[in-house]
Design an enzyme around this catalytic site. Structure first.
Site, PDB file in Angstrom:
ATOM      1  N   ASP A  80      48.870  82.390  70.431  1.00 53.58           N
ATOM      2  CA  ASP A  80      48.098  82.716  71.781  1.00 53.58           C
ATOM      3  C   ASP A  80      48.658  81.959  72.868  1.00 53.58           C
ATOM      4  O   ASP A  80      48.621  80.816  72.921  1.00 53.58           O
ATOM      5  CB  ASP A  80      46.737  82.331  71.689  1.00 53.58           C
ATOM      6  CG  ASP A  80      45.926  83.268  72.677  1.00 53.58           C
ATOM      7  OD1 ASP A  80      46.410  83.599  73.703  1.00 53.58           O
ATOM      8  OD2 ASP A  80      44.770  82.974  72.614  1.00 53.58           O
ATOM      9  N   ASP A 120      41.622  90.392  77.160  1.00 52.61           N
ATOM     10  CA  ASP A 120      40.623  90.377  76.316  1.00 52.61           C
ATOM     11  C   ASP A 120      39.661  91.541  76.328  1.00 52.61           C
ATOM     12  O   ASP A 120      39.281  91.677  77.524  1.00 52.61           O
ATOM     13  CB  ASP A 120      39.921  88.957  76.260  1.00 52.61           C
ATOM     14  CG  ASP A 120      40.698  88.054  75.807  1.00 52.61           C
ATOM     15  OD1 ASP A 120      41.772  88.239  75.718  1.00 52.61           O
ATOM     16  OD2 ASP A 120      40.048  86.677  75.941  1.00 52.61           O
TER      17      ASP A 120
HETATM   18  C1  GLA Z   1      42.232  84.307  74.305  1.00 51.61           C
HETATM   19  C2  GLA Z   1      42.807  85.345  73.402  1.00 51.61           C
HETATM   20  C3  GLA Z   1      41.151  85.621  72.590  1.00 51.61           C
HETATM   21  C4  GLA Z   1      40.743  84.675  71.959  1.00 51.61           C
HETATM   22  C5  GLA Z   1      40.593  83.289  72.930  1.00 51.61           C
HETATM   23  C6  GLA Z   1      40.499  82.098  72.186  1.00 51.61           C
HETATM   24  O1  GLA Z   1      41.568  84.762  75.476  1.00 51.61           O
HETATM   25  O2  GLA Z   1      42.935  86.486  73.965  1.00 51.61           O
HETATM   26  O3  GLA Z   1      41.674  86.671  71.713  1.00 51.61           O
HETATM   27  O4  GLA Z   1      41.486  84.076  70.839  1.00 51.61           O
HETATM   28  O5  GLA Z   1      41.786  83.338  73.657  1.00 51.61           O
HETATM   29  O6  GLA Z   1      40.278  81.106  73.038  1.00 51.61           O
END
Ligand code: GLA
Length: 682
Positions: free
Chosen positions: A417, A486
């Site tokens: 990520d 997200d």
């Molecule tokens: C980002 C990702 C999410 C999750 C969060 C965790 O926002 O896109 O899917 O993994 O981080 O902090």
């Protein structure tokens, strides 16, 4: 969109308009309510406008969205609300409103720009008014509707099929005639829909599910639990299983090492019991490509957030087996963020400099072994930056060591990520000024590292679609990549977040193929926690029909199927959405095509996916507030002649159709069908 669809759209609009007029003239909503209070006018602009959503800016009292006098086609209005498509407002009419009137149109402030909108009004879920498409400069349309007996009014403005640029929409002179309590603006009501379970219960006889092809690298550890529904115990067998692999005939778990020689190994899997038997060819493809079909599993994020513990992960593995999810093909049990040390909670790394789990994960290796003992796989998460998105330790400058630790634990899936890597990226850009090179850099690095280990580890690129990741995610070693932000944070004035994520993800359909998948994020149904504030779990606010639509879209888009709700609170309805074998088969089809959206109007859209056997999977999605008929023509699908149609959710044949198929689809629901040539086996 085809010409036919546009024409059809026009006629649907016309029909809806006629219906609206009829409904409004005939009856309004229901029976009248008597009141002693005198009749008076209540302006829409006197209601709490914070409850009105808008696609841009905030709705204005007695002014346009840009805070100027409300003006439509040269006429100025004293009263009203200026908003912007897409916009929605729900009003509790207190059963005391007699009527609603307004002039609707695009505000002149857009100054000849392309703005085009459509106003629709619903009373207790029935369409009462439809303005049709109104463009900038066109005269206002008069609204005058009877609301006798009506409980809830919905005022909706949509962008009329194009994007919402310059869609400055006015509810001018908008007012209620009231004879009792004042109407009140309210939050979106929860649509009470019956939770109708569509997926037929699997019978007692065995039925082998799961992917028909499976990719692995030569000589690597192999683990696969044959997904099979029915009443256990079964006797499993596997004809032509390569000698390096071993099947546990009771559990159906295949372990060992993949054959050393590259090639295809078709294995005849069989499950038998006193209730019957099931056979299926499972082609093991030893080569360089993993994830020949989209990965399926569960991820901890949207339910456990920073509360996640090792016990949650172990429980999730247990629940994946006990609930039957594993029998439908789910296999990855993935931890998300927050398993490492939080910033400030030193030491961050062990003596060998590898990232340390926090005290909620006392035995990471033991946990992974436990997941493997069930025939399932384990996934983890980290950032290429110094910190994860939630402020825990990232892998920056320790990539090789951390990945080595993951491999040592036995990890099978890594979500990588971007998060705080943004800082590193900025610094590097000062040196190279090459955006693409720098966006690829951390992913290429990890992609290369993962290939060195004696494990098949899937790499999930989580960088929200930056720099068209779908064009290069595979090249740098990714097996799937998030195409958007997200899902749990996505909103929309008109439709739930998952629709908007799907519209965006669907655009990249050409890039999906075996081993390389577009990832529109997780399936958020069942009990999920609000991502804003990392809330505790609550039952989803999506209606049953929205949930069927969600799952259908994800399968049509060949998306990774990763559920992220509570594994301890799986109810019958949620499992019926997640575990329909014929629905999942669309997602897992070996051809690996992603469905494009082949038609889209303000009322519906259609996705169609080519399947390996020559059939087509088609989803007809209703985006309106009422049930409507949706049809698809063979012309739009590029097929001809008589076709056999199967309803996938109900697992039921619908008969043979020629030239087109039409079905009534509920509010925000789907008709999910598979179209076979006639003569093909039932
Ligand atoms: C980002 C990702 C999410 C999750 C969060 C965790 O926002 O896109 O899917 O993994 O981080 O902090």
């Amino acid at each position: 969109m085809s010409r036919i669809c546009k024409q059809r759209h026009v006629s649907t609009c016309l029909l809806l308009t006629i219906c609206a007029v009829l409904v409004a003239q005939l009856s309004g909503c229901a029976s009248a309510v008597q009141s002693d209070k005198p009749e008076r006018t209540v302006w829409l602009s006197s209601l709490n406008l914070e409850k009105m959503t808008s696609g841009w800016g905030s709705p204005q009292k007695d002014k346009s969205i840009q805070n100027k006098p409300l003006t439509i086609a040269g006429r100025t209005y004293e009263k009203g609300v200026g908003t912007h498509a897409a916009s929605l407002m729900y009003v509790d009419l207190k059963k005391s409103c007699r009527s609603f009137s307004a002039y609707v149109g695009v505000d002149d402030e857009v100054n000849g720009k392309i703005g085009s909108v459509r106003f629709r009004i619903y009373g207790d879920g029935k369409l009462l008014f439809n303005s049709g498409v109104l463009k900038a400069g066109e005269p206002a349309k008069k609204v005058d509707i009877d609301l006798t007996g009506c409980k809830t009014l919905t005022l909706a403005v949509d962008p009329a099929g194009d994007n919402n640029s310059y869609d400055h929409a006015n509810w001018a002179d908008a007012a209620f005639v009231v004879a009792g309590d004042d109407p009140v603006a309210i939050d979106a009501p929860v649509f009470e829909e019956e939770k109708v379970i569509l997926t037929p219960k699997p019978g007692p006889e065995p039925r082998i599910n799961g992917p028909k092809v499976y990719g692995c690298r030569p000589g690597r550890p192999f683990i696969y639990r044959i997904p099979c529904t029915g009443r256990r115990p079964f006797r499993f067998s596997a004809e032509n299983l390569p000698p390096t692999l071993k099947l546990d005939t009771t559990t159906g778990i295949i372990t060992g090492t993949a054959p050393a020689k590259l090639g295809e190994y078709p294995v005849a899997l069989k499950a038998a019991s006193r209730h019957g038997s099931s056979q299926r060819t499972f082609k093991i493809v030893v080569g360089d490509t993993l994830a020949l079909t989209p990965p399926m599993g569960w991820n901890s994020w949207y339910i456990h957030y920073n509360r996640v513990t090792e016990q949650h992960m172990r429980n999730a593995a247990d629940a994946m087996i006990a609930s039957g999810m594993a029998d439908a093909g789910y296999m990855y049990v993935n931890i998300d963020d927050c398993w490492m040390k939080k910033r400030g909670d030193e030491p961050y790394r062990d003596a060998g400099k590898a990232v340390l789990p926090n005290n909620k994960f006392p035995d990471m290796k033991g946990m992974v072994d436990y997941i493997h003992s069930k025939g399932l796989r384990a996934g983890t998460y980290i950032s290429p930056g110094p910190w994860t998105c939630a402020g825990y330790v990232g892998s920056y400058q320790h990539e090789q060591i951390d990945a080595g630790k993951f491999a040592e634990w036995g990890i099978d899936f890594l979500k990588y990520d971007w998060c705080s890597y943004g800082q590193v990226y900025k610094e590097r850009m000062k040196q190279t000024n090459d955006d693409l090179l720098e966006k690829k850099r951390p992913y290429r690095q990890m992609g290369d590292i993962l290939k060195q280990f004696d494990r098949d580890i899937l790499l999930n690129l989580c960088q929200y679609g930056m720099s068209d990741v779908w064009q290069w995610g595979g090249e740098v070693g990714g097996h799937c990549w998030r195409t958007t932000g997200d899902l749990g944070l996505a909103g929309g004035a008109d439709l739930s977040g998952f629709y908007h994520i799907a519209f965006s993800n669907a655009q990249h359909w050409q890039y999906a193929k075996p081993g390389q998948w577009n990832d529109p994020d997780y399936i958020l149904i069942g009990w999920v926690g609000n991502a804003r504030g990392m809330g505790e779990g609550k039952p989803t606010s999506l209606t049953p029909n929205e949930q069927y639509s969600y799952m259908s879209m994800w399968c049509l888009m060949a998306a990774p199927l990763i559920f992220s709700g509570d594994m301890d609170k799986l109810d019958e309805f949620t499992l019926n959405v997640l575990c329909n074998a014929e629905v999942i088969e669309i997602d897992q089809d070996p051809l690996g095509k992603q469905a494009p959206i082949i038609a889209q109007t303000d009322e519906y859209f259609i996705m169609a996916k080519d399947m390996e056997d020559g059939s087509k999977a088609v989803g007809l999605f209703n985006t309106t507030e009422i049930a409507i008929n949706i049809s698809v023509s063979w012309n739009d699908l590029g097929i001809e002649g008589s076709r056999r149609i199967r309803d996938l959710w109900r697992q039921k044949n619908l008969g043979t159709y020629k030239n087109r198929f039409e079905m009534k689809v509920p509010r925000h629901g789907v008709a999910f069908i598979r179209i076979f040539p006639t003569g093909s086996a039932e």
